[in-house]
Structure formats: C-alpha cells, structure tokens
Enzyme design. Structure first.
Site, PDB file in Angstrom:
ATOM      1  N   CYS A  66       0.816  -1.132  -0.066  1.00 50.24           N
ATOM      2  CA  CYS A  66       0.028   0.016  -0.022  1.00 50.24           C
ATOM      3  C   CYS A  66       0.787   1.240  -0.259  1.00 50.24           C
ATOM      4  CB  CYS A  66      -0.955   0.118   1.219  1.00 50.24           C
ATOM      5  SG  CYS A  66      -1.842  -1.458   1.740  1.00 50.24           S
ATOM      6  N   ARG A  98       1.168   1.824  -6.012  1.00 52.72           N
ATOM      7  CA  ARG A  98       1.322   0.732  -5.082  1.00 52.72           C
ATOM      8  C   ARG A  98       0.264   0.045  -4.766  1.00 52.72           C
ATOM      9  NH1 ARG A  98       6.154   1.320  -2.394  1.00 52.72           N
ATOM     10  NH2 ARG A  98       5.464  -0.059  -0.670  1.00 52.72           N
ATOM     11  N   TRP A 102      -3.929  -1.594  -1.191  1.00 50.19           N
ATOM     12  CA  TRP A 102      -4.020  -3.153  -1.991  1.00 50.19           C
ATOM     13  C   TRP A 102      -4.033  -3.856  -1.224  1.00 50.19           C
ATOM     14  CZ3 TRP A 102      -1.111  -7.677  -2.461  1.00 50.19           C
ATOM     15  CH2 TRP A 102      -1.443  -8.345  -3.811  1.00 50.19           C
ATOM     16  N   ASN A 133       1.293  -0.014   5.813  1.00 52.95           N
ATOM     17  CA  ASN A 133       1.635  -0.752   4.670  1.00 52.95           C
ATOM     18  C   ASN A 133       2.355  -2.041   5.170  1.00 52.95           C
ATOM     19  OD1 ASN A 133       2.592  -1.662   2.186  1.00 52.95           O
ATOM     20  ND2 ASN A 133       4.374  -0.504   2.295  1.00 52.95           N
ATOM     21  N   GLY A 134       1.838  -3.085   4.725  1.00 57.09           N
ATOM     22  CA  GLY A 134       2.161  -4.474   5.145  1.00 57.09           C
ATOM     23  C   GLY A 134       1.774  -5.358   5.873  1.00 57.09           C
ATOM     24  N   GLU A 191       8.577 -12.103 -22.032  1.00 60.01           N
ATOM     25  CA  GLU A 191       7.999 -10.998 -21.404  1.00 60.01           C
ATOM     26  C   GLU A 191       7.134 -10.226 -22.299  1.00 60.01           C
ATOM     27  OE1 GLU A 191       8.759  -9.174 -18.871  1.00 60.01           O
ATOM     28  OE2 GLU A 191       8.372  -7.097 -19.522  1.00 60.01           O
ATOM     29  N   LYS A 221       3.572  -8.986 -20.701  1.00 59.52           N
ATOM     30  CA  LYS A 221       2.947  -7.607 -21.037  1.00 59.52           C
ATOM     31  C   LYS A 221       1.491  -7.993 -21.587  1.00 59.52           C
ATOM     32  CE  LYS A 221       4.990  -5.810 -19.027  1.00 59.52           C
ATOM     33  NZ  LYS A 221       6.169  -6.080 -18.220  1.00 59.52           N
ATOM     34  N   GLU A 249      -1.030  -9.604 -18.888  1.00 62.54           N
ATOM     35  CA  GLU A 249      -1.150  -8.671 -17.589  1.00 62.54           C
ATOM     36  C   GLU A 249      -2.195  -7.536 -17.653  1.00 62.54           C
ATOM     37  OE1 GLU A 249       2.091  -7.451 -15.408  1.00 62.54           O
ATOM     38  OE2 GLU A 249       3.167  -6.466 -17.287  1.00 62.54           O
ATOM     39  N   HIS A 254       7.214 -30.075 -28.272  1.00 61.92           N
ATOM     40  CA  HIS A 254       6.753 -30.841 -27.188  1.00 61.92           C
ATOM     41  C   HIS A 254       5.643 -30.971 -26.250  1.00 61.92           C
ATOM     42  CE1 HIS A 254      10.911 -32.578 -28.144  1.00 61.92           C
ATOM     43  NE2 HIS A 254      11.387 -31.306 -28.094  1.00 61.92           N
ATOM     44  N   LYS A 276       2.247  -2.137  -8.273  1.00 65.13           N
ATOM     45  CA  LYS A 276       3.691  -1.967  -8.822  1.00 65.13           C
ATOM     46  C   LYS A 276       4.603  -2.475  -7.865  1.00 65.13           C
ATOM     47  CE  LYS A 276       6.633   0.311 -11.423  1.00 65.13           C
ATOM     48  NZ  LYS A 276       6.317  -0.347 -12.948  1.00 65.13           N
TER      49      LYS A 276
HETATM   50  C1  F6R Z   1       5.341  -7.129 -14.932  1.00 66.42           C
HETATM   51  C2  F6R Z   1       5.780  -6.480 -13.742  1.00 66.42           C
HETATM   52  C3  F6R Z   1       6.116  -7.518 -12.501  1.00 66.42           C
HETATM   53  C4  F6R Z   1       7.255  -7.127 -11.971  1.00 66.42           C
HETATM   54  C5  F6R Z   1       7.511  -7.993 -10.495  1.00 66.42           C
HETATM   55  C6  F6R Z   1       8.566  -7.912  -9.830  1.00 66.42           C
HETATM   56  O1  F6R Z   1       5.124  -5.921 -15.817  1.00 66.42           O
HETATM   57  O2  F6R Z   1       6.057  -5.169 -13.370  1.00 66.42           O
HETATM   58  O3  F6R Z   1       5.872  -8.790 -12.977  1.00 66.42           O
HETATM   59  O4  F6R Z   1       8.569  -7.224 -12.646  1.00 66.42           O
HETATM   60  O5  F6R Z   1       6.295  -7.901  -9.847  1.00 66.42           O
HETATM   61  O6  F6R Z   1       8.815  -6.497  -9.343  1.00 66.42           O
HETATM   62  P1  F6R Z   1      10.394  -5.916  -9.005  1.00 66.42           P
HETATM   63  O7  F6R Z   1      11.051  -5.512 -10.291  1.00 66.42           O
HETATM   64  O8  F6R Z   1      10.026  -4.106  -8.269  1.00 66.42           O
HETATM   65  O9  F6R Z   1      11.075  -6.615  -8.047  1.00 66.42           O
END
Ligand code: F6R
Length: 606
Positions: free
Chosen positions: A2, A28, A75, A101-102, A479, A483, A486, A502, A601
């Site tokens: 959060c 966040r 969150w 937060n936590g 990747e 993208k 998600e 396979h 994030k």
């Molecule tokens: C995907 C994305 C997440 C982060 C993952 C790790 O677009 O952003 O998969 O890559 O949560 O986050 P960090 O790099 O902050 O440890």
C-alpha cells in the site's frame, strides 16, 4: 503493499498535500484510499473504495481541516477492498488514526485479547489492532509516545505505520519494519511516505529510515529511535535529485505509453553508469563459487538474459531463479562462497527481500540492481547499481526492464573483460553497440508503433496468443507474453521455439496467432524451421525480424522490421514492439493499461 504518507505542518491545512502525495503512491495499490487529519481535539476521516481522484470528487478528501494528518492508498491483503476496510483506521474513541503498509502476522491474537478487554472493531483488517492497542496502552497510564512504543514492540510482521492522535496534535509518529518508509524534511513541515517520489513536490531533503526505526515528527523536528530499546539515533538528511515533472504523464494518454517512449532517454542515462561499481560487482562475481540471479516477474526475465550474457561474454555460470522459489530450491547450497545478484526495479519485492535475508544469514554476498534509490535492496546489498531509468508509474514494467538489461550488458562486458574472455575487437564492437542502443530504440519506436497499433486492431479479438523465440529471444517472448496477458487479460503462452513441438503445438489450429522473435542471430536458421512447423498446422505467423529479411517476410502473415542491431543487444529493441502491442491491445479492449486488475507496482507481500 500500500502507499502511506503523513504530514505535520506549522500552519495551514495538510489534506490537499496528503491527497497530492497519494496520487504519486497509487502505483502501490488502488483498491481504496483515505485521509485522516486532526483539528480541535477531533480526528476527521474520509475514506472509500476506489481511486484517489474519484474519492476526492465524491467526498472531498482535501477539504479536511488540520495541520497534521495521514493518508493511505490500499492494495488489499486482509479484508475486502471496501470502505470499512479502507485506511486510516481509528480506535474505539476516534482519538487515534493509523495508516499501514505491510502485514501484521500476530494481529488475530492481539485482536482477540483486545476484544475481551472491551474493544470494538469495525474492520476485518490487521491494521485496526494498532490504534486499539495504543488506546489500551494509554488506558494503563502511558502517554501517546510511550503507548506507541509499547504497541510496536508487540507487533510481529512487516509494516510501515503512520500514526496521529488528538492527544499530541503536533506529533506524527511513524515506524518502519521491512516495509519502506522515508522521512521528508521541509520548511516548517515534516513528512513521512512510502517512497521518495511522493515527497518530491514538497521537499528534496530526505532521511531514509532503516528497519526497526521509529520517528517522532513535529513541524520543525524529527527524532529517530531504534527498536527494541528505543535508543536515540542521529541521522542527517540527504538531498535527492528528482524533478516533479518526472512523475507526470507529459501529455501521453497513459503512463505506460509515456514510459515506453521514454526508453531512449532512460537508456542513455543507464549506459553512463559509473564503471567503479560495475568493476566492484564484476570482481565479486568473479570470486564467487556459485552465482544466483534472483528476481520476480519482468525482472526475472531480465535475469534470464543476464544469465545468458554472463555465460557468453564472461564464461560465468549464473543460475537464474524465481525469487519465491529460491530458498526451497537452492537454499541448502548457499554459503559464504555464493553471490546473489538480485534484480528488482522497486527494490522492495517481498520474495526478493526474503531470499536475500536468507542468503545473508548464510553469509552470501548480495549484489543489487534497482531503479529506486533508498529502497530496501540498496540497503541490504554489498554493492548495488541504481539503473537510473526514472520513476515508473505504470504497473507494467517497461523502461525499467530495458534499463535492467542495459545494466546487465555493461556488467557482463566488464566481467568478460576482467576475465579475459573477450577479444579487444569484441569489446570495442560491444561497447559501440551499447552506446548506439538509445538510437536503435528510438528508431524502433518510430518504425513499429503505427504498425503495432494496426496489428492490435487486427488481432485484439483473438482468444489466445503464442510467443516463441530461441536463445536470448526466449526471455523476450516471455516478456512479450507477460505484458500482453497482464494488461489485456488475453491468455497467452511463451515457449522456447524448439520446445514448442513437445506439447504446446497441440494448441495450434487454423488462425491461432503465433508471434516469433527472430533477430539475425545464431538461432535464426532454426527459428525458420519452427515457423514452418507452425504454419503447416494453420497458425497465423507474426514475426519480428531485421528489416529487409526476405525469408522471414515470405513466411509471415505479418512482419515487423527492426533496425539492425548487435545480436547480443537484440532483446532491448525487440521487446519494444511487444510492449506497444500489449499497450494498444489493452486500450482497444477498454482496459486501463496503467492499472491492471489485481496487480500492484510494488509487491511487498508473500
Ligand atoms: C510486470 C511487472 C511485475 C514485476 C515484478 C517484480 O510488468 O511489473 O512482474 O516485474 O512484480 O517487481 P520488481 O522488479 O519491483 O521486483
């Protein structure tokens, strides 16, 4: 996971600034938001489900009176994302307000005890035990500060807390244990917040709190205490160099698109890293018996590429491991001779930090690559590299991914040079290629964005996508797929192209779009055969390859041509059209690419 912010000022109402700060923290989490202020012996609270701007319009968060307050964007972890569970939370008498937060692991035990003592709880959150516990401690005769100290001693878990009360209306108390918290030192005002960028509009002087520290803030002073004995600790503020405009959209419809377009500039910063730190890291890698690259999500994909580069360029074996699997899979082999190269753009991902904590307990060396200065990763690493990609607000990682790659190239290059595994010619070529990468990405953006938009229009109704690549292009496929799924919520699979026969090939039927990443490298000739295999089964072939690659064009239903690039560096430009494809697809489907459902994030929970 959060965002929290607190302000105590000498004069004026702090609510407008709390709301302003909250907007920077929405990456966040954005399930709910709320503000609490203190004035004339009353705690004023406004909070609701939804995002800050909407709640502000509906309820006028910034109209709350008072020169002290705390605010939160959530969150959800404990309790549904509704108004009752939104922060701030208060005690029975509404005299104490808390944002958190936590996670508080032992909240249930404390809650049961407090319920027996007559406390009435309104929410299902773990957080609400905190104001009640402080209230209980005050009933037994402690003053506000001591009551907070005693309460904090009892809490088990990871938390950053911001606490205000009517008892000391010019005192804001904040606590940091495992969750991030930074103090801001302003003129006649003090701040605390989950990250530096939310403080930038107010001050550039910050104090980074360490785990187990508690700060007592008044409009003109801050005192820091260390848990568990609350001994005093002096800390001098440091100056941060971030601009307010860095954190806004600059005219783009979404942060994600802005951040995709910022890549040439961001990369030009990242490729100017100080060699000193790269040398230190390369030296520590060279001396290790085993190297693990530990990361999550997109950062793990960067780790896969890093592992490949260290092997090819420096002949170093570095095992890439998903952070949440690290302790179980490799924990027993970690020793003083191991090095953990942790990659985390936020520097706060719980799984990464847990893996590091474990590895540290076995005396391993920790190296970090992160985009957030003063994040936990920077503090637990023996050496860290700040990738300097600038703030990334969109939840989907874009410019921080290519930034991580740019760091890893430089690191592998230096390690290869130190270990004598690269000829002078190779070194010169690679250095030149790295320096040219911002231009290549700029050109890629120009050439591919209109086409990716058209392809998104053509394929956005597809029910499924497959992404295939070999060698360095396999993590790019992973990747591209992450993208797309998600932010557009379209199911997709990514595989090493050679492995597709396979199993995954059974998913192919007429018209299934298969995206091949096929730069001109040593794997291309094999990829051509894999394309034939998919084509023979009716797949629609979309390929990313070097512009003018006739063979690829002939095999493809749609071909995306990219500027020529050194094959080692291909993942950086080749991921860009995939980011754009995901972005345009999400927008066409009416999704918000900046705030995909259920994601945040910075993932600071287990
Ligand atoms: C995907 C994305 C997440 C982060 C993952 C790790 O677009 O952003 O998969 O890559 O949560 O986050 P960090 O790099 O902050 O440890």
């Amino acid at each position: 996971m959060c965002g929290i912010i607190g302000i105590v000022a000498k004069i004026g109402n702090v609510a407008p600034d709390l709301v302003k700060g909250l907007k920077y923290l929405e990456y966040r989490g954005y399930d709910s938001a709320g503000v609490a202020t203190v004035e004339d012996g009353v705690i004023h609270v406004k909070k609701d489900k939804g995002m800050v701007d909407d709640i502000e319009k509906r309820m006028g968060l910034s109209s709350l009176p008072g020169s002290i307050g705390v605010a939160h964007t959530r969150w959800a972890t404990h309790g549904a994302p509704d108004q009752v569970n939104a922060h701030p939370h208060t005690d029975c008498e509404n005299k104490i307000a808390v944002v958190h937060n936590g996670i508080i692991n032992n909240f249930n035990d404390i809650k049961q005890r407090l319920i027996k003592a007559g406390h009435i709880f309104k929410s299902l959150t773990d957080t609400e035990v905190v104001p009640h516990l402080i209230e209980e401690n005050m009933k037994s005769g402690l003053d506000f500060k001591s009551a907070v100290f005693e309460a904090v001693k009892e809490l088990d878990g990871s938390f950053a807390l911001g606490i205000v009360s009517v008892y000391e209306p010019d005192t804001l108390i904040c606590v940091k244990k495992e969750s991030p918290l930074i103090l801001g030192v302003g003129k006649d005002a003090m701040y605390c917040a989950s990250d530096v960028s939310s403080l930038v509009p107010f001050t550039k002087k910050v104090v980074v709190l360490d785990d187990g520290e508690l700060a007592v803030l008044t409009p003109t002073s801050y005192e820091i205490y260390r848990l568990p004995d609350f001994s005093r600790k002096d800390k001098t503020p440091i100056k941060i160099d971030l601009k307010v405009e860095d954190a806004f959209k600059s005219g783009y419809p979404h942060y994600m698109l802005k951040e995709i377009y910022e890549q040439p500039t961001a990369l030009s910063y990242t490729i100017r890293l100080q060699e000193h730190y790269l040398n230190l890291m390369a030296d520590l890698l060279d001396r290790s018996k085993e190297i693990y690259i530990v990361a999550a999500g997109t950062s793990y994909h960067a780790g896969l590429i890093g592992s490949y580069l260290l092997s090819k360029m420096a002949r170093l074996v570095a095992i890439p491991v998903i952070a949440s699997e690290f302790i179980t899979s490799y924990g027993d082999t970690v020793s003083v001779e191991s090095t953990i190269l942790a990659i985390s753009q936020s520097g706060e991902t719980y799984d990464v930090l847990k893996a590091i904590e474990y590895a540290k307990s076995r005396a391993a060396t920790i190296l970090g690559i992160t985009n957030v200065l003063a994040s936990t990763l920077t503090r637990v690493s023996r050496v860290y590299i700040h990738q300097q990609s600038g703030p990334e607000i969109g939840v989907a990682a874009t410019k921080t991914f290519t930034g991580q790659l740019a760091v890893l190239y430089q690191l592998a290059l230096i390690a290869g040079k130190r270990r004598g595994k690269l000829s002078q010619r190779e070194l010169d070529d690679l250095k030149e290629a790295i320096h040219d990468i911002p231009r290549v990405v700029e050109e890629t953006l120009k050439k591919t964005d209109p086409l990716m938009k058209k392809l998104a229009e053509k394929y956005c109704k597809s029910k499924f996508f497959m992404f295939l690549g070999r060698g360095l292009s396999y993590p790019v496929a992973l990747e591209g797929r992450l993208k797309l799924l998600e932010i557009s919520y379209i199911p997709a699979l990514a595989y090493p192209a050679g492995e597709s026969k396979h199993g995954p090939i059974s998913l192919i039927e007429e018209g299934v779009p298969v995206i091949f990443i096929a730069p001109r490298d040593e794997t291309r000739k094999y990829v051509l055969s894999n394309i034939e295999e998919m084509k023979a089964r009716g797949a629609t072939i979309i390929t990313l390859g070097e512009e003018g690659d006739k063979e690829l064009m002939e095999l493809s239903d749609d071909f995306i041509g990219l500027p020529p690039v050194n094959p080692y560096l291909a993942p950086i430009p080749y991921v860009v059209p995939l980011q754009l494809f995901a972005y345009h697809t999400a927008v066409l489907l009416g999704r918000d690419p900046d705030r995909p459902r259920n994601l945040a994030k910075s993932v600071t929970v287990l």
